[in-house]
Design a protein around this motif. Sequence first.
Motif, PDB file in Angstrom:
ATOM      1  N   LEU A  57      56.170 -39.481   4.539  1.00 54.29           N
ATOM      2  CA  LEU A  57      54.763 -40.302   3.985  1.00 54.29           C
ATOM      3  C   LEU A  57      54.169 -39.884   4.379  1.00 54.29           C
ATOM      4  CD1 LEU A  57      55.075 -40.374   0.352  1.00 54.29           C
ATOM      5  CD2 LEU A  57      54.156 -43.030   1.505  1.00 54.29           C
ATOM      6  N   ARG A  58      53.824 -40.619   5.593  1.00 57.06           N
ATOM      7  CA  ARG A  58      52.689 -40.648   6.746  1.00 57.06           C
ATOM      8  C   ARG A  58      52.580 -38.096   7.379  1.00 57.06           C
ATOM      9  NH1 ARG A  58      53.376 -44.573  10.657  1.00 57.06           N
ATOM     10  NH2 ARG A  58      52.157 -45.364   9.511  1.00 57.06           N
TER      11      ARG A  58
ATOM     12  N   SER B 237      50.793 -36.681   4.443  1.00 60.50           N
ATOM     13  CA  SER B 237      49.747 -36.689   4.484  1.00 60.50           C
ATOM     14  C   SER B 237      49.207 -36.239   6.051  1.00 60.50           C
ATOM     15  CB  SER B 237      49.732 -38.242   4.890  1.00 60.50           C
ATOM     16  OG  SER B 237      48.191 -38.186   4.695  1.00 60.50           O
TER      17      SER B 237
ATOM     18  N   GLN C 149      49.285 -31.869   5.333  1.00 54.67           N
ATOM     19  CA  GLN C 149      48.378 -31.976   4.838  1.00 54.67           C
ATOM     20  C   GLN C 149      46.818 -31.765   5.774  1.00 54.67           C
ATOM     21  OE1 GLN C 149      45.556 -34.305   3.414  1.00 54.67           O
ATOM     22  NE2 GLN C 149      45.030 -32.124   2.075  1.00 54.67           N
TER      23      GLN C 149
ATOM     24  N   LYS D 177      48.037 -44.506  -0.347  1.00 50.99           N
ATOM     25  CA  LYS D 177      48.257 -44.326   0.524  1.00 50.99           C
ATOM     26  C   LYS D 177      47.544 -42.878   0.724  1.00 50.99           C
ATOM     27  CE  LYS D 177      52.016 -47.523   2.403  1.00 50.99           C
ATOM     28  NZ  LYS D 177      52.115 -47.707   0.972  1.00 50.99           N
ATOM     29  N   VAL D 178      48.170 -42.074  -0.339  1.00 51.56           N
ATOM     30  CA  VAL D 178      47.965 -40.543   0.446  1.00 51.56           C
ATOM     31  C   VAL D 178      46.871 -39.360  -0.402  1.00 51.56           C
ATOM     32  CG1 VAL D 178      50.379 -40.548   1.575  1.00 51.56           C
ATOM     33  CG2 VAL D 178      50.026 -39.983  -0.570  1.00 51.56           C
ATOM     34  N   CYS D 179      46.747 -40.203  -1.684  1.00 54.10           N
ATOM     35  CA  CYS D 179      45.963 -39.591  -2.311  1.00 54.10           C
ATOM     36  C   CYS D 179      44.166 -40.024  -2.918  1.00 54.10           C
ATOM     37  CB  CYS D 179      46.532 -39.887  -4.216  1.00 54.10           C
ATOM     38  SG  CYS D 179      48.475 -39.206  -4.375  1.00 54.10           S
TER      39      CYS D 179
END
Lengths: 289, 283
Positions: A191-192, A195, A198, A217-219
């Motif tokens: 996930l990190r 992110s 991105q 966490k990401v959006c």
Amino acid sequence: MTAYLSIRNLTVTLTGGTPILRNVSLDVVAGQVHGLVGESGAGKSMIGKAVLGTLPRALTISTGEIWLDGVNILTLKPSQRRQRIGAIAALIPQDPLTALNPSKRIGPQITRRLVDILGWSKQVATARALELLAEVQIPDPVRVMRTYPHELSGGMRQRILIASAFAAEPKLIIADEPTTALDVTVQKQILRLISDMQTRHSTALLFVTHDLGVVSKVCDTLSVLYAGKVVEDARMHRFFMRPIHPYSAALLAATPTYTDPTGSLTPVSPKVIKAVEQEIQEHDMRARQ
Amino acid sequence: MQDERGALKRPLGLRLWLSGSWLTLLFFAALFAPLIAPKDPLMQDLFLGRMPPFWESGAEPGFWLGTDSLGRDVLSRIVYGARLTLIVAFVAGVLTCIIGATLGLIAGYYRGWADRIISRFVDIWMAFPPILFAILLIAVLGPGLFSIIIAIIIIDWTRFARVIRAEAMSQGAMDYVASAQVAGRTKLDTMLSEILPNVLPTIIALLTLEMGIGVIVEAILSFVNLSISTDSPTWGGMISEGRTSIHQAWWVLVFPLITLFLTVLSFSQLGEGLKDRFDPVLR
């Protein structure tokens, strides 16, 4: 801020007319992450597939527009659409175990895109692939380039798929539950990584997931989907502070918390479900008129 | 790095060794038949009829596996018979494979109307009893090498089409195929460069199996006298002739039968062995 990907009133139906997506509209802004949440079967993945042109053959797009970089791709001829999508969009698939061709070495699977889409030479593409593998923190990229997928772990394969998705510098990436098939310890790293990548590449990212914890966490923005209908469209902070739609509120309340590990989970109450179903029925009635 | 992988490679395996050796032996026997065969396979000598193989009393020196009722050398006939058998096995096997696998790939990957047409054809085809179908075909086309090959292709392409269709379908549902499409590749390109390499192990196993079946079909057609002209020796023809004199001269029947058996077995074992070696996961 103009949207890089803009879906307008997209309706997708099963052969026979059953709607799978109902009048879906959503925007993904360049350099931002848009979450797409909902229960399984809500049609989250189908939105991504409709954009990328990989819908199962039983499904057809009946109405709507998909604007990608200022062009409604649904008006393009299939071959043009395929080329356009290939040049500017990429996919991070759900299951890293089936997303790499088992009979080919990793190297060619990454460089193929670069050679095809950007017209690079093999050597340049290989150098870039090595760089990317290092960027997604794969140890000994030179060796990994020569291995077959089955020799690598699920986490490693997902890293490779992430590297491969970012390889041709796409403007839009659709991540279809990229952490679902991985175990929890690896999920967080992946996930990190997504992110970070991105942010560094300032890509527009459509992040499909059923996990609200991941979304938080990401959006930057998110859409909540129920039975193929967007019930709420919100910016992150506002959504977690005070969700507007009762279904969103119920979904949020159903998320387990670490602060109270002994507490029981709160299911989405039947009353809320009934209300949403009612709403969807009314929508279908209006659509038929 | 390469060495590390090389060291991990499994040894060839007894199965692959035995079947490979037998087929290689047969191949060279067929290729150099005039040099290897001790006698002229067509030379008749009624005074030397039904001579037993070399270890039995009354054997005629030079006729290692005995002679048939017309005094022709059994070993030489088996060696010459291998020519026709192998030509039929390879040519019919490869052509059946190409036709059947291509149709199977298209049906399984493209689906839609292509699949509907091909699958209906397969269904109709499989309703015919294959050997009767072959015999009927030869009766229409007339006996000959060409007719045998055509008959095998026509009765057996469905085997490839069915199996490869199913394989292509399951591979087509994988995410890596979707990724290839998202990357802007054409369907044809995706089929050839993504799907084909993954169904190749199955194609190879089927191909060698088909070669074995080709050998059997050729033998059956020779047995009912529908193979090539009676003056070229064939294993099936020898078995057919040996059948009438089984009580007086068992060797006329048994030696070609053993050769046939070993050949068909070798083809199928070779296929299994090769399939394992071609599979990247098992390799």
